[in-house]
Design a protein around this motif. Structure first.
Motif, short mmCIF file in Angstrom:
data_model
loop_
_atom_site.label_atom_id
_atom_site.label_comp_id
_atom_site.label_asym_id
_atom_site.label_seq_id
_atom_site.Cartn_x
_atom_site.Cartn_y
_atom_site.Cartn_z
N ALA A 4 0.63 -0.68 -0.53
CA ALA A 4 0.07 -0.09 -0.17
C ALA A 4 0.64 1.40 -0.01
O ALA A 4 2.54 1.25 0.65
CB ALA A 4 -0.52 -0.25 1.27
N VAL A 5 0.28 2.00 -0.67
CA VAL A 5 1.03 3.74 -0.20
C VAL A 5 0.77 4.75 0.70
O VAL A 5 -0.49 4.83 0.81
CB VAL A 5 0.80 4.40 -1.65
CG1 VAL A 5 1.60 5.77 -1.69
CG2 VAL A 5 1.15 3.55 -3.07
N ASN A 6 1.54 4.63 1.52
CA ASN A 6 1.17 6.03 2.55
C ASN A 6 1.47 7.24 2.39
O ASN A 6 2.21 7.80 1.88
CB ASN A 6 2.05 4.91 4.64
CG ASN A 6 1.55 5.50 5.44
OD1 ASN A 6 1.92 7.14 5.30
ND2 ASN A 6 1.31 5.32 6.33
N LEU A 7 0.01 7.91 1.81
CA LEU A 7 0.43 9.05 1.65
C LEU A 7 1.58 10.33 2.65
O LEU A 7 2.42 10.82 1.95
CB LEU A 7 -0.81 9.92 1.24
CG LEU A 7 -1.22 9.03 0.56
CD1 LEU A 7 -2.46 9.97 -0.21
CD2 LEU A 7 -0.88 8.81 -1.27
N ASP A 9 3.74 9.50 4.45
CA ASP A 9 5.01 8.88 4.52
C ASP A 9 5.60 9.56 3.54
O ASP A 9 6.88 10.06 3.37
CB ASP A 9 4.98 7.24 4.64
CG ASP A 9 6.38 6.72 4.24
OD1 ASP A 9 7.59 7.26 5.03
OD2 ASP A 9 6.93 5.67 3.71
N LYS A 10 4.96 9.69 2.61
CA LYS A 10 5.70 9.65 0.80
C LYS A 10 5.85 11.44 1.45
O LYS A 10 6.77 11.89 1.16
CB LYS A 10 4.70 9.97 -0.50
CG LYS A 10 4.52 8.10 -0.47
CD LYS A 10 5.91 7.80 -0.75
CE LYS A 10 5.62 5.83 -1.62
NZ LYS A 10 6.78 5.55 -1.96
N VAL A 23 3.56 8.82 -6.64
CA VAL A 23 3.84 7.89 -5.49
C VAL A 23 3.11 6.60 -6.06
O VAL A 23 2.90 5.81 -5.52
CB VAL A 23 2.85 7.89 -4.72
CG1 VAL A 23 3.31 9.52 -3.94
CG2 VAL A 23 1.33 8.84 -4.75
N GLY A 24 2.62 7.29 -7.60
CA GLY A 24 1.77 6.08 -8.29
C GLY A 24 1.56 5.73 -9.90
O GLY A 24 1.14 7.35 -9.95
N ASP A 30 -0.62 9.76 -13.44
CA ASP A 30 0.34 9.47 -12.12
C ASP A 30 -0.25 10.45 -11.36
O ASP A 30 -1.39 10.90 -11.07
CB ASP A 30 1.17 10.94 -12.64
CG ASP A 30 2.48 10.55 -13.74
OD1 ASP A 30 2.22 9.50 -14.20
OD2 ASP A 30 3.04 11.15 -13.71
#
Length: 117
Positions: A4-7, A9-10, A23-24, A30
């Motif tokens: 999963a993408v943790n926004l 954290d990014k 981020v993905g 994008d």
């Protein structure tokens, strides 16, 4: 398995403003996070809409015929071809979705290079 993408954290990985980070991806688009503060340049995208979702802070999107102000959890889509300028008085965190390769200023000559994080 794809994680999963943790926004949050990014967003913690950079400090510069108005420099979208990829981020993905989603169907040729994008998925980007950006930190905003101050005024961005007036611009438009002739071939694509511009999607903004505020994660934290407040963002005003000025258009020539009015403006909209967004808070956390609110989104707005600027229709293609509409000249606009995002403005934020405080640091604001945003999720943006655009077709891959879309210049953030509407002009490849003045756009920042988007990086993947």
């Amino acid at each position: 398995m794809i994680p999963a993408v943790n926004l949050a954290d990014k967003l913690s990985q950079f400090t510069e403003h108005w420099s979208p980070k990829i981020v993905g991806g989603f169907n040729g688009h994008d998925l980007m996070v950006v930190k905003a503060k101050g005024e961005f340049v007036w611009h438009s995208h002739p071939d694509t809409d511009d999607f903004f979702l505020v994660l934290k802070g407040r963002l005003r999107i000025e258009m020539r015929d009015g403006s909209v102000t967004l808070g956390p959890g609110e989104l707005f889509v600027v229709p293609k071809g509409v000249e606009h300028r995002p403005v934020s008085e405080e640091e604001t965190e945003i999720l943006i979705i655009e077709p891959a390769g879309t210049p953030n200023t509407g002009d490849p000559e003045t756009a920042v290079t988007k990086t993947l994080i």
